[in-house]
Scaffold this motif. Sequence first.
Motif, mmCIF file in Angstrom:
data_model
loop_
_atom_site.group_PDB
_atom_site.id
_atom_site.type_symbol
_atom_site.label_atom_id
_atom_site.label_comp_id
_atom_site.label_asym_id
_atom_site.label_seq_id
_atom_site.Cartn_x
_atom_site.Cartn_y
_atom_site.Cartn_z
ATOM 1 N N LYS A 449 0.825 -1.202 0.000
ATOM 2 C CA LYS A 449 0.000 0.000 0.000
ATOM 3 C C LYS A 449 0.862 1.256 0.000
ATOM 4 O O LYS A 449 0.619 2.206 -0.760
ATOM 5 N N LEU A 450 1.889 1.260 0.857
ATOM 6 C CA LEU A 450 2.752 2.432 0.972
ATOM 7 C C LEU A 450 3.429 2.745 -0.358
ATOM 8 O O LEU A 450 3.477 3.903 -0.790
ATOM 9 N N ILE A 451 3.950 1.722 -1.018
ATOM 10 C CA ILE A 451 4.653 1.933 -2.285
ATOM 11 C C ILE A 451 3.694 2.434 -3.363
ATOM 12 O O ILE A 451 4.015 3.359 -4.124
ATOM 13 N N ASN A 452 2.493 1.857 -3.426
ATOM 14 C CA ASN A 452 1.517 2.323 -4.421
ATOM 15 C C ASN A 452 1.126 3.774 -4.177
ATOM 16 O O ASN A 452 0.908 4.539 -5.126
ATOM 17 N N LEU A 453 1.037 4.165 -2.910
ATOM 18 C CA LEU A 453 0.720 5.557 -2.586
ATOM 19 C C LEU A 453 1.870 6.480 -2.963
ATOM 20 O O LEU A 453 1.652 7.564 -3.511
ATOM 21 N N TRP A 454 3.106 6.085 -2.648
ATOM 22 C CA TRP A 454 4.258 6.902 -3.032
ATOM 23 C C TRP A 454 4.281 7.151 -4.540
ATOM 24 O O TRP A 454 4.533 8.270 -4.990
ATOM 25 N N VAL A 455 4.024 6.108 -5.318
ATOM 26 C CA VAL A 455 4.035 6.249 -6.777
ATOM 27 C C VAL A 455 2.922 7.188 -7.219
ATOM 28 O O VAL A 455 3.135 8.079 -8.053
ATOM 29 N N ALA A 456 1.722 7.010 -6.668
ATOM 30 C CA ALA A 456 0.586 7.850 -7.042
ATOM 31 C C ALA A 456 0.825 9.314 -6.684
ATOM 32 O O ALA A 456 0.411 10.222 -7.416
ATOM 33 N N GLU A 457 1.502 9.552 -5.569
ATOM 34 C CA GLU A 457 1.750 10.926 -5.113
ATOM 35 C C GLU A 457 2.857 11.607 -5.925
ATOM 36 O O GLU A 457 3.055 12.809 -5.812
ATOM 37 N N GLY A 458 3.594 10.839 -6.721
ATOM 38 C CA GLY A 458 4.640 11.438 -7.537
ATOM 39 C C GLY A 458 5.964 11.614 -6.829
ATOM 40 O O GLY A 458 6.799 12.416 -7.257
ATOM 41 N N PHE A 459 6.196 10.843 -5.759
ATOM 42 C CA PHE A 459 7.443 10.978 -4.995
ATOM 43 C C PHE A 459 8.621 10.235 -5.638
ATOM 44 O O PHE A 459 9.761 10.469 -5.261
ATOM 45 N N ILE A 460 8.349 9.338 -6.553
ATOM 46 C CA ILE A 460 9.390 8.447 -7.071
ATOM 47 C C ILE A 460 9.977 9.029 -8.355
ATOM 48 O O ILE A 460 9.247 9.295 -9.315
ATOM 49 N N GLU A 461 11.279 9.220 -8.353
ATOM 50 C CA GLU A 461 11.961 9.755 -9.524
ATOM 51 C C GLU A 461 12.279 8.631 -10.510
ATOM 52 O O GLU A 461 12.659 7.534 -10.116
ATOM 53 N N LYS A 462 12.178 8.931 -11.787
ATOM 54 C CA LYS A 462 12.454 7.930 -12.815
ATOM 55 C C LYS A 462 13.954 7.633 -12.871
ATOM 56 O O LYS A 462 14.795 8.513 -12.685
ATOM 57 N N ARG A 463 14.264 6.347 -13.124
ATOM 58 C CA ARG A 463 15.645 5.912 -13.322
ATOM 59 C C ARG A 463 15.695 5.060 -14.587
ATOM 60 O O ARG A 463 15.567 3.847 -14.529
ATOM 61 N N GLY A 464 15.854 5.710 -15.702
ATOM 62 C CA GLY A 464 15.907 4.970 -16.960
ATOM 63 C C GLY A 464 14.643 4.169 -17.173
ATOM 64 O O GLY A 464 13.530 4.677 -17.068
ATOM 65 N N LYS A 465 14.802 2.873 -17.456
ATOM 66 C CA LYS A 465 13.661 2.002 -17.721
ATOM 67 C C LYS A 465 13.218 1.222 -16.487
ATOM 68 O O LYS A 465 12.346 0.357 -16.580
ATOM 69 N N GLN A 466 13.795 1.512 -15.318
ATOM 70 C CA GLN A 466 13.445 0.772 -14.105
ATOM 71 C C GLN A 466 12.000 1.050 -13.707
ATOM 72 O O GLN A 466 11.509 2.188 -13.793
ATOM 73 N N ILE A 467 11.294 0.018 -13.268
ATOM 74 C CA ILE A 467 9.893 0.145 -12.853
ATOM 75 C C ILE A 467 9.802 0.986 -11.590
ATOM 76 O O ILE A 467 10.603 0.847 -10.667
ATOM 77 N N MET A 468 8.813 1.868 -11.548
ATOM 78 C CA MET A 468 8.678 2.814 -10.439
ATOM 79 C C MET A 468 8.564 2.108 -9.091
ATOM 80 O O MET A 468 9.129 2.549 -8.094
ATOM 81 N N GLU A 469 7.832 0.988 -9.052
ATOM 82 C CA GLU A 469 7.664 0.266 -7.796
ATOM 83 C C GLU A 469 8.980 -0.314 -7.297
ATOM 84 O O GLU A 469 9.196 -0.412 -6.079
ATOM 85 N N ARG A 652 -1.920 0.168 -12.998
ATOM 86 C CA ARG A 652 -0.759 -0.642 -12.631
ATOM 87 C C ARG A 652 -1.140 -1.776 -11.687
ATOM 88 O O ARG A 652 -0.486 -2.814 -11.660
ATOM 89 N N HIS A 653 -2.208 -1.551 -10.880
ATOM 90 C CA HIS A 653 -2.586 -2.542 -9.871
ATOM 91 C C HIS A 653 -4.115 -2.584 -9.780
ATOM 92 O O HIS A 653 -4.753 -1.573 -9.477
ATOM 93 N N LEU A 654 -4.684 -3.759 -10.016
ATOM 94 C CA LEU A 654 -6.126 -3.968 -9.878
ATOM 95 C C LEU A 654 -6.346 -5.094 -8.880
ATOM 96 O O LEU A 654 -6.019 -6.254 -9.151
ATOM 97 N N TYR A 655 -6.869 -4.722 -7.712
ATOM 98 C CA TYR A 655 -7.119 -5.690 -6.647
ATOM 99 C C TYR A 655 -8.620 -5.911 -6.540
ATOM 100 O O TYR A 655 -9.354 -5.072 -6.018
ATOM 101 N N GLY A 656 -9.090 -7.056 -7.044
ATOM 102 C CA GLY A 656 -10.491 -7.406 -6.924
ATOM 103 C C GLY A 656 -10.689 -8.430 -5.813
ATOM 104 O O GLY A 656 -9.801 -8.683 -5.005
ATOM 105 N N SER A 657 -11.868 -9.022 -5.758
ATOM 106 C CA SER A 657 -12.174 -10.030 -4.739
ATOM 107 C C SER A 657 -12.741 -11.271 -5.435
ATOM 108 O O SER A 657 -13.155 -11.215 -6.598
ATOM 109 N N PRO A 658 -12.782 -12.420 -4.740
ATOM 110 C CA PRO A 658 -13.163 -13.686 -5.387
ATOM 111 C C PRO A 658 -14.527 -13.688 -6.046
ATOM 112 O O PRO A 658 -14.735 -14.386 -7.041
ATOM 113 N N ASN A 659 -15.483 -12.941 -5.503
ATOM 114 C CA ASN A 659 -16.852 -12.995 -6.036
ATOM 115 C C ASN A 659 -17.138 -11.894 -7.050
ATOM 116 O O ASN A 659 -18.251 -11.775 -7.547
#
Length: 863
Positions: A449-469, A652-659
């Motif tokens: 959750k924390l990492i997804n929030l950091w990415v959404a808030e724009g705190f993560i700087e790009k490093r070439g082709k590395q994935i933000m997470e 980037r992330h879709l969290y559904g439930s079994p039903n």
Amino acid sequence: MAESAVAFLLEKLGNLVIQEASIFGQVEVHVPLLCNELQWMHLILREAGATRTYNNRLRLWMNQIRDAAYDAEDVIDEFMFKVERHRHRRLDILKLLKLVPTWVSFADKLPFLHELDAGISDINVKIEKILSNKGRYGVENPVASDAWNNASTVEERRERRASIVIEEEEDVVGMTDEVEAVKTRLIGGAERREVVAILGMGGLGKTTLARKVYNDPDVKQHFGCHAWVYVSQKYVMRELLLEVIRLVMPLVDAERSRISMMAEEELGRMLSHYLKKRKKYLIVLDDIWSFEIWRVLSSYFPESGKRSRVLITTRNREIALHASAWRLKLNHLNQEESWELFLRKTFQVRRSTEGVCPEQLGNLGWSIAARCRGLPLAIVVLGGLLSRKEKTRSSWERVLQGIEWHLDQGPESCLGILALSYNDLPYYLKSCFLYCGIFPKDHKIKVRKLINLWVAEGFIEKRGKQIMEDIAQDYLEELIHRSMIQVARRKSDGAVKSCYIHHLLRDLATSEAQDSNFFEVYENINFTSPISICRLTIHQNHNISQNLRTSRLRSLICFSTYIEQKTFTSLLELKLLTVLDLARPNEEDHFTTLPEEIGDLCHLKYLCLQGWKIRSTLPLSIGRLVNLQTLDLQHSEIKSIPSTVWKLHQLRHLYGSPNMIVSESMMHRCLTDSHSGVVDRLIDLQTLYLRSGSWLQNGRLQKLIQLRKLKLYRWYKNFSELYPPNLMNLELKNTWLSEDPMVILGRLPNLRVLKLMSFAYVGKKLVLPSGGFLKLEQLKLDWLHPLEKLKVRIGAMPGLHILQINKCCKLKRLPDGLLRLKNLQRLELNNMVSELIEDLGTKEGEGWDRIRFISLIDQDLDH
């Protein structure tokens, strides 16, 4: 955090220029001017943000720049919102005429260009005035403005630190084993020079422990020469070398005068030459903050082969690793140790503290000590304060009520000392650390959750082709190594699953956040007038104020908050929201539907409705959230999601439930409408939890090369088509597979975790194929009732660390192939039949002895 606001605005302006190039014939003067000013301000603010400033004029100036950046962001986001809303209204009309454009035309933007131009022009005027005020009102340069940074102040702190530590040596509590461990390591060990490191967050007593060992008579006698050097953040290499030389070498006045004129390199050679001649040396480097200082200093400490030692104290684990040090990590004091230290400091006693605290003050004292959460520095500060006050209930109650204030009075306060760690953070980590203060006290923060929030808030700087997470994960590890965040729980593969932040560091984060308008806690706000904050966190159940509608709010994060449908509808008027996290509402909440207006939040990047009791489908308008990155619907009672979700190409992330199903009626429309999209259009999708269905057909998941974690629930006709090539984590649940899936799954080149859960497979025999699962680290088989035989072929799962088997009621023997799994570290057998446990206990041979040694058995089931 003014520099963070400016950096984020610069990125947003850059993206606007790229995406909306057609508008800049109209505003080509003001946007470049604003970018130019912001670039200069960003550099200045990064220097100013390197320390926790106590200069009120500088702080006011920085806050005004931050507010101007926020105003500019509002102007840009309002423009984009109006353009998007206007486009959708026009699309609705054109669809009636069966004319569907595939682009946003210049006509969509034209009505709002004048507003954008005027807004940016006003911001430029405001920034020009702020910059001119710097000289007019005598705002000093950031680097020179704080006495905290001056060399004389560093020297004063060095002397005060030494005197405090010497005084505290007699009050060492809860460190008996640690003292002995460090002492043994210094005196014993290898012939070569060794490095010993004491690690931990600020205030844990690293220096006190080091001084206790350093002054031990056995240690003094063991080493031929000794030196204790306080390094700090503001070190001068030449001065440190001079200090070591003066401590280890007997010098006459003439020699002292001569070496005071030497250059750094000459001093280093002189020190190295002298230490080579000595039998043994012990040098303590107290409070090291950087790799560079160790790299330079260590080159002057010779590998003499005489059991010499270097002892360092640091808050940063990476420095200890870089020095190849034997490491001792200090822990917080427990309740009894905290109480013992509190009594010693409060009542100024050295030994027995039994009976020193008056009975009427006992409960208050316990409460004060408990608020320190085992941090010795905080206990010492508050104990020292209480030692000078009257021993009355009213006096101690006032201290308890104002603990945060007492711990935050100036740079020498408890929070001031902890702020050194915050000051030392690179600028890109400061926002990430402060964000942890959004969570309630004692809250275990889920890393995902924390990492997804950091990415959404724009705190993560790009490093070439590395994935933000992945970059965000690096950020988290660095904060952990710097002792700013603590690990609460790790996954079976060693990765951090949850973390927490110490109360006092959280107080520091909250204090800094409030000063910089980074976020605010709902319970601390006066709602008598409209508010103007960027991020809001709500920790208790409240009827959310209507004043939120007039704010510039970008992020709203709720914890266990009661949300009425009327209140939720009013939140949708916050058109600039980027983060909306309403997880875990009260069990009494029973929404009938989600309003269509949720699709108007075009800036939304993170939407969490985890645990909601909505028993209907998500509205079709969810497909208009074109910037959405994370959609979290876990544990909710939402019945279905519309196929318009596949239009969210930033997802980037879709969290559904079994039903939860993807609406089949909408799927047909999706497949026939070229503008809607299908799941394989989500090229950035990394996480997918969803019930199987026709959306899987034609092998669409195989095209998602970024997909790493997949959870599929319920039966599907052809699972062999499903699996993306770079999948790392797969869980199948209630899929009722009749054919052994291991041949296909074993070919996935990057699969590290595989879980077959609750009738995922209903065959009698499961075979791990030869040469399959080359990177698998964890295998879990749970509730596979029909399974009777498990077979591990030669060369299967060579890297497996953890095997978990639970409630497989017909499995009565473990396979001999387990003996070939040389990297297996843990075998968990839970609720298995007694025949299997007995079979494991009677198998003979050294290999089975090892298997029994690593087995964890919980046997509740017996047939």
